[in-house]
Each structure stands twice: as C-alpha cells, then as structure tokens.
Design an enzyme around this catalytic site. Structure first.
Site, PDB file in Angstrom:
ATOM      1  N   SER A 123      63.379  70.430  27.702  1.00  0.00           N
ATOM      2  CA  SER A 123      65.212  70.868  27.346  1.00  0.00           C
ATOM      3  C   SER A 123      65.742  69.178  27.548  1.00  0.00           C
ATOM      4  CB  SER A 123      65.631  71.858  27.527  1.00  0.00           C
ATOM      5  OG  SER A 123      65.540  71.872  29.449  1.00  0.00           O
ATOM      6  N   GLN A 125      68.682  69.379  30.647  1.00  0.00           N
ATOM      7  CA  GLN A 125      68.348  69.761  32.062  1.00  0.00           C
ATOM      8  C   GLN A 125      69.329  69.731  32.521  1.00  0.00           C
ATOM      9  OE1 GLN A 125      64.413  70.825  33.687  1.00  0.00           O
ATOM     10  NE2 GLN A 125      64.345  70.484  31.396  1.00  0.00           N
ATOM     11  N   HIS A 127      69.556  70.095  37.779  1.00  0.00           N
ATOM     12  CA  HIS A 127      68.702  71.439  38.568  1.00  0.00           C
ATOM     13  C   HIS A 127      69.748  71.672  40.073  1.00  0.00           C
ATOM     14  CE1 HIS A 127      64.842  70.790  36.764  1.00  0.00           C
ATOM     15  NE2 HIS A 127      65.014  69.458  36.808  1.00  0.00           N
ATOM     16  N   LYS A 150      65.719  71.639  43.851  1.00  0.00           N
ATOM     17  CA  LYS A 150      64.637  70.670  43.277  1.00  0.00           C
ATOM     18  C   LYS A 150      65.251  70.165  42.827  1.00  0.00           C
ATOM     19  CE  LYS A 150      62.012  71.772  39.287  1.00  0.00           C
ATOM     20  NZ  LYS A 150      61.564  72.002  37.809  1.00  0.00           N
ATOM     21  N   GLU A 152      63.438  66.035  42.425  1.00  0.00           N
ATOM     22  CA  GLU A 152      61.725  65.830  42.203  1.00  0.00           C
ATOM     23  C   GLU A 152      62.202  64.317  41.608  1.00  0.00           C
ATOM     24  OE1 GLU A 152      62.082  68.145  38.765  1.00  0.00           O
ATOM     25  OE2 GLU A 152      62.956  67.180  36.979  1.00  0.00           O
ATOM     26  N   HIS A 277      69.213  65.540  32.949  1.00  0.00           N
ATOM     27  CA  HIS A 277      68.177  64.281  32.589  1.00  0.00           C
ATOM     28  C   HIS A 277      67.190  64.924  31.243  1.00  0.00           C
ATOM     29  CE1 HIS A 277      66.493  67.302  35.630  1.00  0.00           C
ATOM     30  NE2 HIS A 277      65.462  67.202  34.980  1.00  0.00           N
ATOM     31  N   ARG A 296      69.523  74.985  31.323  1.00  0.00           N
ATOM     32  CA  ARG A 296      69.243  74.512  29.979  1.00  0.00           C
ATOM     33  C   ARG A 296      70.128  74.068  29.456  1.00  0.00           C
ATOM     34  NH1 ARG A 296      65.378  77.235  31.253  1.00  0.00           N
ATOM     35  NH2 ARG A 296      62.945  75.824  31.657  1.00  0.00           N
ATOM     36  N   LYS A 302      64.711  78.031  24.734  1.00  0.00           N
ATOM     37  CA  LYS A 302      65.140  79.027  25.615  1.00  0.00           C
ATOM     38  C   LYS A 302      66.564  79.366  26.043  1.00  0.00           C
ATOM     39  CE  LYS A 302      60.570  78.056  28.138  1.00  0.00           C
ATOM     40  NZ  LYS A 302      59.769  77.665  29.431  1.00  0.00           N
TER      41      LYS A 302
END
Length: 423
Positions: A123, A125, A127, A150, A152, A277, A296, A302
């Site tokens: 997706s 999305q 964070h 989050k 990453e 991203h 998302r 979802k």
C-alpha cells in the site's frame, strides 16, 4: 548441599553459560497476499530452514520477523529457555542489552529486523512520528498496535522497486508524466508551489470511486495510444502494472506524484516518519524501530485512513538518497540511517575467510542468508552456522565469523553506533 540447592546451582550455571554465547532464535513468518509464492520466496526458504517447517508451494511468504514485537515474536531455541519468547528472555536477563540501551529503551529491543519477499505492490502508506503514534494507539489500539514510531531502512537483496516521497514540482511540470494524466483543477496552479503536489495528491485520494474509475479508464486508453507512438516512461509502465494489480484504486494515479526508485543489490533506502512510500517489487532486508504502525491510503484492500495520512505527510520534495553503505573492511559494509535505534551490516565472506565483529555496547541480531561456516564468540567453543540460522548476541560480545563454503552471506542489525558516541 540439599538437592533443591544443587538443582538451582546447576540452573544458574546453565543460565550464565547461555548469557556468554550467541543465542539461537526461531522466528515468525507473515503470509500476506502480496508475498512471493512458495520456494521462489527468500522468506519461505529462510523460514523453513529456521523452523523446520514445510514450504507450501501455493502459500504467499511475505515477511520473516526477527525481534520482540508481539505481532511476530521470536523464540529462544535453547533447552534451558525453550518456551520463552525473546522478549520474555530479555526481561529476565536485561543486562544483555547493555547499560545505555537499557537506560534509553528499558527492557525492549529497540529495533525490528525483517526479510521481505514482494511480488505485488504494498500500500501507499506512511508511518507516524512518536507523538502521532501515541495518539493513534490510544484512540484506535486495534488498528495501531503500539505507541512507537517506525523509521525504516530497506536494503536490497535483489533488484528492488519502491515509491518514496514526492517528486519535485520542477520535474513534474517538465516531464512526460505531467498533468495530462492527472485530474488537476486550474485553482491548484495558484497555490504556493510547496503545496501544489500535496493538494493534487489529496484531491486524488479523496476522489469518488466513480471519478477514479473514469480517470483510470481514460489513462489506460491514452497510454495504450501513446505506446504506438513512443516508448512509455518507466513511471507510465509502472502505473499500468499497478492498475493491473489494483483496478479502480486511487493509489494508481497518486503514484505519478511519488518518486519511482530502483535499487540494485546492496543499495538501501531510508524512510523517515510521515513520509509517503510503497514497496513495489523485489526482496530486501528491512530494519526499523520496533513498531507495526502503518497509515494506509491507496493500493490496498485493507483499512484506509486517508485523512490521517494527509494530515501527517511531509512536504519534502525531490529524489531520496540512495545509501551505498560504508566499508568497514574488505568483506563488510555498514548502512547508517539517521535513526538512533538501528544500523545494518552486510557481510559476504569467500571460502576460508574470517572477519571479526568488535564488541559493541548494545545487542545484535545475526541473519545468515546463504552458505555455512562457524561463529566464535567470547567463549572457547565455536558454533556451526548456516543458511537460515538467526542469532541474538548480547552487548559487549566480540565474535568472529569464518566461511566454510564458497560464499557465506550474512546481515547484522544493531543499535546505531551514533547513539553510543553521544554518551
């Protein structure tokens, strides 16, 4: 000495021995539908070797999780602690984290280590940062599983594709992928330049299903006509791929406004809080702060939290930095993101070669991707290691890896070196 005292003494001896050697882990797998099927998946092969499980050729194997997050916990593979999760084991032995990590993050492992195998786009999305993560977890704990941020890092195991961050306005207006494909109103052109793309992005994601269907139908028709006249751009080809995976999804059009990034093996991409991203295709090592919070907005079946995502997005534009890593020695490359929770080392050893990983003040996780060899730590005996082995190493443990195969390929995750230098 009474029998019970003898037993307790022997148990304590065993515990001290466990604390002075690498600890083997059994880890969790996630079978999301975007994962690669069966034996073709790195995740499937590693999980099978790590757990002794059979690989289902019709099952999607998406993510291998290594760490302490409750959504995919790792377990201690030791006769003495065989029923403990890694989180429980650390809570009983907090000194393995080192004083500085323990003071900063309590009894928690501050990073989560993963392997991803992607056949279908994830997706669009972002964070949340720490403040927003706390608010979302408090208001919607079933949807946002924890109160942590989050950030990453994705490190490519194969050629890897992603969308990351907004394209620059200059590139958009000057490119072949420009406004002819997008539902843009004249009023957008009068906004401040820094807000133009964000405004268009919002319009797209908030459009009705009917409007998105009409726009995508026109887009496909135009692109199929264009293909007869010229070579489509990489972004245009990508959009057609995404439409095939997610028909009638606003994220297909929104992808035009995000940077299309292609990583070669050994290159890495950092993604900070609130940055839009989507991972598109390929396999990677991923490391992040210990969290599973995802907001998302597109390319997904979802739950979509579009308003939250639009309220949190960074306006930064331009192509993201691709990390090549820093050479530590002839075999090891280190990837240092601007996040204190983690760093990643990539090590590829030819046959009979050895490399020493010096003692560090925090814990480490080791993942062996291919080959076999030995690990010797601050104890007399060596242990055999091979593909699928995953180890936890306590703080202050120097260790040596020696290859006994044509190539031994491993990754280490640990707390970012800059965190300790600040003390």
């Amino acid at each position: 000495m009474e029998q019970s005292q003898i037993q307790n003494h022997n148990l304590e001896k065993k515990r001290r021995r466990v604390l002075n050697k690498p600890l083997r882990l059994r880890c969790s797998v996630q079978n999301y539908n975007w994962g690669i099927l069966g034996n073709k998946s790195h995740v499937a092969r590693l999980f099978s070797l790590n757990s002794g499980s059979h690989i289902d050729p019709d099952e999607s194997y998406a993510e291998l999780w290594i760490g302490t997050h409750e959504s995919g916990p790792s377990f201690v593979d030791d006769q003495f602690d065989c029923l403990n999760s890694l989180k429980e084991w650390i809570s009983k032995n907090p000194d393995v984290l080192g004083d500085q990590v323990l003071k900063k993050w309590g009894g928690e492992l501050p990073f989560l280590f993963k392997v991803l195998s992607i056949k279908k786009a994830l997706s669009i999305q972002a964070h949340p940062d720490k403040e927003l993560a706390r608010a979302l977890h408090k208001s919607q704990p079933s949807l946002y599983k924890d109160d942590n941020h989050k950030p990453e890092l994705a490190l490519a195991l194969t050629e890897f594709e992603a969308l990351c961050g907004f394209i620059s306005l200059k590139n958009w207006l000057g490119g072949a992928d420009a406004e002819q494909w997008l539902p843009v109103n004249e009023m957008d052109k009068n906004h401040e330049l820094e807000a133009v793309l964000e405004s268009i992005f919002s319009q797209i994601l908030l459009s009705s299903k009917d409007k998105i269907c009409q726009s995508l139908s026109k887009l496909k028709w135009r692109l199929n006509l264009e293909k007869k006249k010229r070579q489509l751009t990489d972004k245009e080809k990508l959009v057609l791929r995404l439409e095939g995976q997610y028909p009638a999804d606003a994220g297909v059009i929104a992808a035009f406004l995000l940077n299309y990034v292609k990583l070669n093996r050994g290159e890495a991409l950092c993604i900070g809080a609130n940055e839009p991203h989507a991972y598109i295709y390929g396999e990677c090592i991923e490391c992040m702060a210990t969290s599973d919070n995802v907001v998302r907005a597109g390319l997904t079946s979802k739950h979509r939290d579009i308003q939250t995502l639009l309220s949190m997005l960074k306006r930064r534009q331009g192509f993201p930095e691709i990390l090549q890593g820093l050479s530590l020695n002839q075999y090891t490359t280190r990837y240092l993101p601007p996040f204190e929770e983690f760093e990643v080392d990539r090590c590829i050893l030819p046959e009979a070669a050895s490399v020493v990983f010096p003692s560090v003040p925090g814990p480490s996780l080791l993942l062996f991707i291919s080959g076999n060899g030995t690990i010797g730590a601050s104890v007399p005996e060596e242990q055999m290691v091979e593909e699928g082995d995953i180890l936890f190493l306590p703080a202050y443990m120097e260790f040596t890896i020696t290859s006994e195969s044509k190539e031994l390929h491993l990754y280490r995750a640990g707390v970012n070196s800059s965190f300790f230098q600040a003390y």
